[in-house]
Design a protein around this motif. Structure first.
Motif, PDB file in Angstrom:
ATOM      1  N   VAL A  23       5.299   0.006  15.491  1.00  0.00           N
ATOM      2  CA  VAL A  23       5.762  -0.943  16.407  1.00  0.00           C
ATOM      3  C   VAL A  23       7.244  -1.294  15.880  1.00  0.00           C
ATOM      4  O   VAL A  23       8.273  -1.445  16.668  1.00  0.00           O
ATOM      5  CB  VAL A  23       5.186  -2.307  16.255  1.00  0.00           C
ATOM      6  CG1 VAL A  23       5.462  -3.553  17.130  1.00  0.00           C
ATOM      7  CG2 VAL A  23       3.698  -1.931  16.775  1.00  0.00           C
ATOM      8  N   LEU A  24       7.518  -1.352  14.640  1.00  0.00           N
ATOM      9  CA  LEU A  24       8.867  -1.537  14.134  1.00  0.00           C
ATOM     10  C   LEU A  24       9.988  -0.456  14.564  1.00  0.00           C
ATOM     11  O   LEU A  24      11.019  -0.787  14.999  1.00  0.00           O
ATOM     12  CB  LEU A  24       9.064  -1.677  12.579  1.00  0.00           C
ATOM     13  CG  LEU A  24       8.644  -2.897  12.024  1.00  0.00           C
ATOM     14  CD1 LEU A  24       8.565  -2.872  10.422  1.00  0.00           C
ATOM     15  CD2 LEU A  24       9.598  -4.040  12.509  1.00  0.00           C
ATOM     16  N   GLY A  25       9.258   0.879  14.576  1.00  0.00           N
ATOM     17  CA  GLY A  25      10.341   1.712  14.912  1.00  0.00           C
ATOM     18  C   GLY A  25      10.355   1.564  16.472  1.00  0.00           C
ATOM     19  O   GLY A  25      11.512   2.457  17.162  1.00  0.00           O
ATOM     20  N   LEU A  26       9.754   1.119  17.256  1.00  0.00           N
ATOM     21  CA  LEU A  26       9.880   1.095  18.821  1.00  0.00           C
ATOM     22  C   LEU A  26      10.651  -0.181  18.850  1.00  0.00           C
ATOM     23  O   LEU A  26      10.881  -0.525  20.208  1.00  0.00           O
ATOM     24  CB  LEU A  26       8.423   0.742  19.614  1.00  0.00           C
ATOM     25  CG  LEU A  26       7.503   2.159  19.389  1.00  0.00           C
ATOM     26  CD1 LEU A  26       6.108   1.757  20.315  1.00  0.00           C
ATOM     27  CD2 LEU A  26       8.116   3.219  19.998  1.00  0.00           C
ATOM     28  N   GLN A  33       5.321  -8.095  13.405  1.00  0.00           N
ATOM     29  CA  GLN A  33       4.890  -9.257  12.493  1.00  0.00           C
ATOM     30  C   GLN A  33       3.720  -9.856  12.710  1.00  0.00           C
ATOM     31  O   GLN A  33       2.962 -10.247  11.840  1.00  0.00           O
ATOM     32  CB  GLN A  33       6.001 -10.543  12.419  1.00  0.00           C
ATOM     33  CG  GLN A  33       6.092 -11.644  11.394  1.00  0.00           C
ATOM     34  CD  GLN A  33       7.099 -12.447  11.367  1.00  0.00           C
ATOM     35  OE1 GLN A  33       8.064 -12.231  11.981  1.00  0.00           O
ATOM     36  NE2 GLN A  33       6.895 -13.499  10.587  1.00  0.00           N
ATOM     37  N   THR A  34       3.537 -10.118  13.947  1.00  0.00           N
ATOM     38  CA  THR A  34       2.109 -10.469  14.543  1.00  0.00           C
ATOM     39  C   THR A  34       1.171  -9.506  13.934  1.00  0.00           C
ATOM     40  O   THR A  34       0.008 -10.167  13.417  1.00  0.00           O
ATOM     41  CB  THR A  34       2.163 -10.748  16.104  1.00  0.00           C
ATOM     42  OG1 THR A  34       3.300 -11.765  16.455  1.00  0.00           O
ATOM     43  CG2 THR A  34       0.953 -11.297  16.492  1.00  0.00           C
ATOM     44  N   THR A  35       1.178  -8.336  14.131  1.00  0.00           N
ATOM     45  CA  THR A  35       0.218  -7.425  13.813  1.00  0.00           C
ATOM     46  C   THR A  35      -0.387  -7.620  12.124  1.00  0.00           C
ATOM     47  O   THR A  35      -1.271  -7.560  11.650  1.00  0.00           O
ATOM     48  CB  THR A  35       0.496  -5.988  13.989  1.00  0.00           C
ATOM     49  OG1 THR A  35       0.885  -5.990  15.606  1.00  0.00           O
ATOM     50  CG2 THR A  35      -0.469  -5.093  13.731  1.00  0.00           C
ATOM     51  N   ILE A  80       5.818  -7.640   5.420  1.00  0.00           N
ATOM     52  CA  ILE A  80       5.874  -6.403   4.728  1.00  0.00           C
ATOM     53  C   ILE A  80       5.144  -6.239   3.319  1.00  0.00           C
ATOM     54  O   ILE A  80       4.166  -5.538   2.981  1.00  0.00           O
ATOM     55  CB  ILE A  80       7.031  -5.709   5.001  1.00  0.00           C
ATOM     56  CG1 ILE A  80       7.396  -5.231   6.202  1.00  0.00           C
ATOM     57  CG2 ILE A  80       6.977  -4.303   4.127  1.00  0.00           C
ATOM     58  CD1 ILE A  80       6.571  -4.326   6.980  1.00  0.00           C
ATOM     59  N   ALA A  81       5.630  -7.386   2.718  1.00  0.00           N
ATOM     60  CA  ALA A  81       5.281  -7.592   1.207  1.00  0.00           C
ATOM     61  C   ALA A  81       3.837  -8.244   1.260  1.00  0.00           C
ATOM     62  O   ALA A  81       3.236  -7.783   0.376  1.00  0.00           O
ATOM     63  CB  ALA A  81       6.169  -8.891   0.753  1.00  0.00           C
ATOM     64  N   SER A  82       3.350  -8.720   2.348  1.00  0.00           N
ATOM     65  CA  SER A  82       1.975  -8.911   2.405  1.00  0.00           C
ATOM     66  C   SER A  82       1.022  -7.658   2.407  1.00  0.00           C
ATOM     67  O   SER A  82       0.012  -7.948   2.006  1.00  0.00           O
ATOM     68  CB  SER A  82       1.660 -10.122   3.665  1.00  0.00           C
ATOM     69  OG  SER A  82       1.801  -9.447   4.838  1.00  0.00           O
ATOM     70  N   LEU A  83       1.604  -6.810   3.418  1.00  0.00           N
ATOM     71  CA  LEU A  83       0.554  -5.737   3.389  1.00  0.00           C
ATOM     72  C   LEU A  83       0.608  -4.942   2.239  1.00  0.00           C
ATOM     73  O   LEU A  83      -0.486  -4.340   1.932  1.00  0.00           O
ATOM     74  CB  LEU A  83       1.390  -4.871   4.714  1.00  0.00           C
ATOM     75  CG  LEU A  83       1.032  -5.304   6.160  1.00  0.00           C
ATOM     76  CD1 LEU A  83       1.702  -4.450   7.244  1.00  0.00           C
ATOM     77  CD2 LEU A  83      -0.611  -5.345   6.362  1.00  0.00           C
ATOM     78  N   ILE A  84       1.762  -4.863   1.681  1.00  0.00           N
ATOM     79  CA  ILE A  84       1.628  -4.224   0.343  1.00  0.00           C
ATOM     80  C   ILE A  84       0.477  -4.854  -0.891  1.00  0.00           C
ATOM     81  O   ILE A  84      -0.017  -4.006  -1.559  1.00  0.00           O
ATOM     82  CB  ILE A  84       3.277  -4.350  -0.472  1.00  0.00           C
ATOM     83  CG1 ILE A  84       4.113  -3.262   0.623  1.00  0.00           C
ATOM     84  CG2 ILE A  84       3.044  -3.737  -1.648  1.00  0.00           C
ATOM     85  CD1 ILE A  84       5.478  -3.307   0.332  1.00  0.00           C
ATOM     86  N   ILE A  85       0.598  -6.381  -0.751  1.00  0.00           N
ATOM     87  CA  ILE A  85      -0.121  -7.067  -1.905  1.00  0.00           C
ATOM     88  C   ILE A  85      -1.578  -6.710  -1.195  1.00  0.00           C
ATOM     89  O   ILE A  85      -2.456  -6.481  -2.054  1.00  0.00           O
ATOM     90  CB  ILE A  85       0.090  -8.503  -1.575  1.00  0.00           C
ATOM     91  CG1 ILE A  85       1.536  -8.880  -2.113  1.00  0.00           C
ATOM     92  CG2 ILE A  85      -1.087  -9.305  -2.375  1.00  0.00           C
ATOM     93  CD1 ILE A  85       1.876 -10.315  -2.055  1.00  0.00           C
ATOM     94  N   VAL A  86      -1.775  -6.627  -0.108  1.00  0.00           N
ATOM     95  CA  VAL A  86      -3.222  -6.248   0.534  1.00  0.00           C
ATOM     96  C   VAL A  86      -3.558  -4.857  -0.014  1.00  0.00           C
ATOM     97  O   VAL A  86      -4.722  -4.632  -0.349  1.00  0.00           O
ATOM     98  CB  VAL A  86      -3.247  -6.544   1.987  1.00  0.00           C
ATOM     99  CG1 VAL A  86      -4.533  -5.959   2.691  1.00  0.00           C
ATOM    100  CG2 VAL A  86      -3.308  -7.645   2.612  1.00  0.00           C
TER     101      VAL A  86
END
Length: 633
Positions: A23-26, A33-35, A80-86
């Motif tokens: 989505v970022l690439g698009l 961010q919502t996703t 992005i940091a939240s996804l890395i933590i997950v």
């Protein structure tokens, strides 16, 4: 697909990260961010429920700080940091689950080996095959050659030879006379015998072994994760520092900035990575460590307990010496006596016959042709080898067939095989089960690694046990043990954790009951491998000390990694509290902290130096592949 089914959260996090990246690439950052926010909050909510359940059970973990870190990064826009933590959170759980996977097929092998049928005799009727569970005390049973004794009982036949190594650990065959007790699980010799049952299958020796293994394995409490010990103080400190920064700066972003660099990834991932590296290093050396908690226990072992047969010794009789009789013919040297005895033993079905033949072949002595032979059950064999008549066997048998007989004076743990040639006593083959070459060095290495007390538990006689213990340098002895006695002896030891090393079915209960059970799995019983926490796949006792050394080295690396991560995080948190570390920069710096701790944890793959123990080498690649198949959960 199997990995996805086992670790769905890891797979889902990877998929969510891929979607956010797409989505970022698009060119849709808001949708990205919502996703990320929806997925990260869903995981945070799931972990919050799990955290509350653990809290109600009285178990503190690092989930509180992890959940707060995820929410905080989302609030400040660092999705992005939240996804890395997950990913670190779910990946750490997956690593621990993988490290804790245990094989279960070995216990099934123990259950399958349990006697299932018996041959019951009833007056006026032919022998009938019945389920072992239907045998009652007082039933008369027929046990055919090489069959397992189905229940405990007493021998009715004049004599019988039995292999009781799976019960007592004694490698030498045991001979019984009329009226002697028989134990279920013993293997009958080459002659059929009759016996009377004294117990049912469930109440017999083998049934008790199975029950002890199951009970001992179920009663052992799980080991708390190493990282959890640091969770409470680290969590309190992180929240306290973030609150202080917010209070004095009057800026709520300071709270988020501190928690961004306080993400618990070092705590989440450092210990599992170190544990996995340690178990991988052990596997390369032929040591299978079944769960990460065992590494912690290995690092703290204070008492080492050993079985004798197959553990401290090789578990198979070997020729120790040849005593030539003064009355023997002049042309009968020690080598000639061994050659004649081995040639005669070609016609014997006795357990020791193979050991005598192996001794002759290892010395390059060719076996002579046998023109005629007759075996006397449990007594010996008479054979014509070349042009000489040879008798080999027990003292009474050979003494009655020869002149000039003299009984040998054998030491504890030894057995004499007597030889007569052409009617005259020729000499005695002294057989023994010798101590392993590296046993003394292994025990010395264990003492250097912090083991304060050593003990020998064996089903052998006191004299044999004392002889082996004195050679090995073991301080305490308990002989004439049955499996239940071994379990009780280990339970009474005060200097813990206790490491128990064994190899037979009779060792399975005590391996399961000890703090760390180590099975010599190269030739050992499958039940012992199932009950143990560590399985040594090479016939090499020095691997016991190597396993303890790997445990100590791995835990040292894990603690170092955790403290490295904590100290670096604390430094970043202090800088963030003064406003020197913005949220974005903090997230990037925190990933460097994670990288540093993970790289340090991977040092557990390396070798620590432990001099004084010689090893037979590494396990072959093909055998490692087989181990992977056998022990894969």
């Amino acid at each position: 697909m199997d990995t996805i089914r086992r670790f769905p959260l890891v797979a889902a996090t990877m998929l969510a990260g891929a979607c956010v990246g797409l989505v970022l690439g698009l060119g849709q950052p808001a949708a990205a961010q919502t996703t990320a926010t929806i997925y990260a909050l869903a995981v945070a909510g799931y972990r919050a429920v799990s955290m509350l359940r653990d809290l109600f059970r009285g178990r503190w973990g690092i989930d509180l700080l992890a959940v707060t870190a995820i929410v905080s990064t989302l609030v400040v826009g660092e999705y992005i940091a939240s996804l890395i933590i997950v990913l670190m959170l779910t990946g750490g759980d997956a690593l621990e689950e993988f490290a804790h996977g245990r094989a279960t097929h070995e216990l099934k092998a123990l259950l399958e080996r349990a006697p299932r049928t018996a041959h019951r005799e009833t007056p006026g009727n032919p022998v009938e095959e019945v389920p072992a569970g239907s045998v009652r005390a007082g039933d008369t049973l027929l046990v055919k050659p090489s069959e397992i004794v189905p229940v405990d009982g007493r021998l009715l036949s004049p004599a019988g030879t039995f292999d009781e190594s799976s019960l007592t650990g004694e490698s030498l065959p045991v001979e019984h006379q009329t009226g002697d007790p028989l134990l279920s699980g013993a293997v009958n010799g080459e002659e059929a015998i009759r016996m009377v049952a004294s117990a049912t299958a469930a109440n017999s020796q083998y049934g008790r072994i199975v029950a002890l293994v199951q009970e001992a394995a179920a009663s052992r409490a799980p080991t708390v994760r190493l990282a959890d010990r640091y969770a409470v103080p680290f969590t309190i400190f992180a929240f306290l520092l973030a609150g202080i920064a917010w209070y004095f700066s009057a800026d709520p972003e300071r709270f988020a900035q501190v928690l961004v660099v306080a993400t618990p990834c070092p705590l989440l991932i450092a210990a599992p990575v170190a544990f996995l590296a340690g178990t991988s290093r052990a596997a390369r050396s032929g040591i299978i460590i079944k769960n990460a908690g065992t590494l912690e226990q290995l690092a703290r072992v204070r008492t080492a307990v050993f079985d004798k047969t197959g553990t401290l010794t090789h578990g198979r009789p070997a020729l120790h010496a040849i005593q030539v009789s003064p009355t023997a013919a002049q042309d009968l040297s020690a080598a000639r006596i061994l050659q004649l005895a081995a040639s005669a033993e070609q016609s014997s079905s006795h357990v020791l016959a193979a050991s005598v033949i192996d001794a002759a072949r290892s010395r390059g002595l060719p076996l002579l042709p046998v023109s005629s032979a007759s075996e006397h059950a449990t007594q010996g064999v008479t054979a014509v080898c070349g042009n000489q008549t040879v008798v080999v066997g027990k003292a009474a048998f050979v003494g009655s067939a020869t002149s000039g007989f003299e009984k040998a004076d054998v030491a504890s743990g030894q057995l004499g095989i007597y030889v007569g040639v052409d009617g005259r006593f020729a000499g005695t083959l002294i057989m023994s089960d010798p101590l392993r070459v590296n046993a003394v060095a292994t025990l010395a290495a264990l003492r250097r690694l912090g083991v304060r007390e050593t003990m020998l538990l064996t089903g052998d006689t006191r004299s044999t046990a004392s002889h082996i213990a004195a050679e090995a340098g073991i301080t305490r002895i308990l002989a004439d043990c049955l499996p239940a006695d071994k379990v009780a002896a280990v339970a009474e030891l005060n200097d813990r954790p206790v490491l128990m090393v064994g190899d037979g079915v009779n060792d399975a209960p005590v391996l399961a009951a000890s703090d760390v059970g180590v099975a010599m799995g190269a030739r050992g019983a499958t039940a012992a491998s199932e009950s143990a926490d560590v399985v040594i796949m090479l016939d090499d006792l020095s691997k016991v000390a190597a396993a303890v050394d790997i445990g100590r080295h791995t835990i040292h690396i894990a603690r170092t990694s955790i403290w490295t991560g904590i100290l670096l995080s604390v430094g970043l948190m202090a800088a963030a509290a003064y406003g020197f570390v913005p949220a974005v920069a903090g997230a990037l710096l925190q990933e460097l902290v994670d990288l540093a701790t993970i790289l340090n944890a991977l040092r557990a793959l390396g070798h620590s130096r432990m001099p004084g123990v010689e090893s037979t080498g590494r396990v072959p690649l093909e055998k490692l592949r087989k181990l992977d198949r056998d022990f894969r959960p």
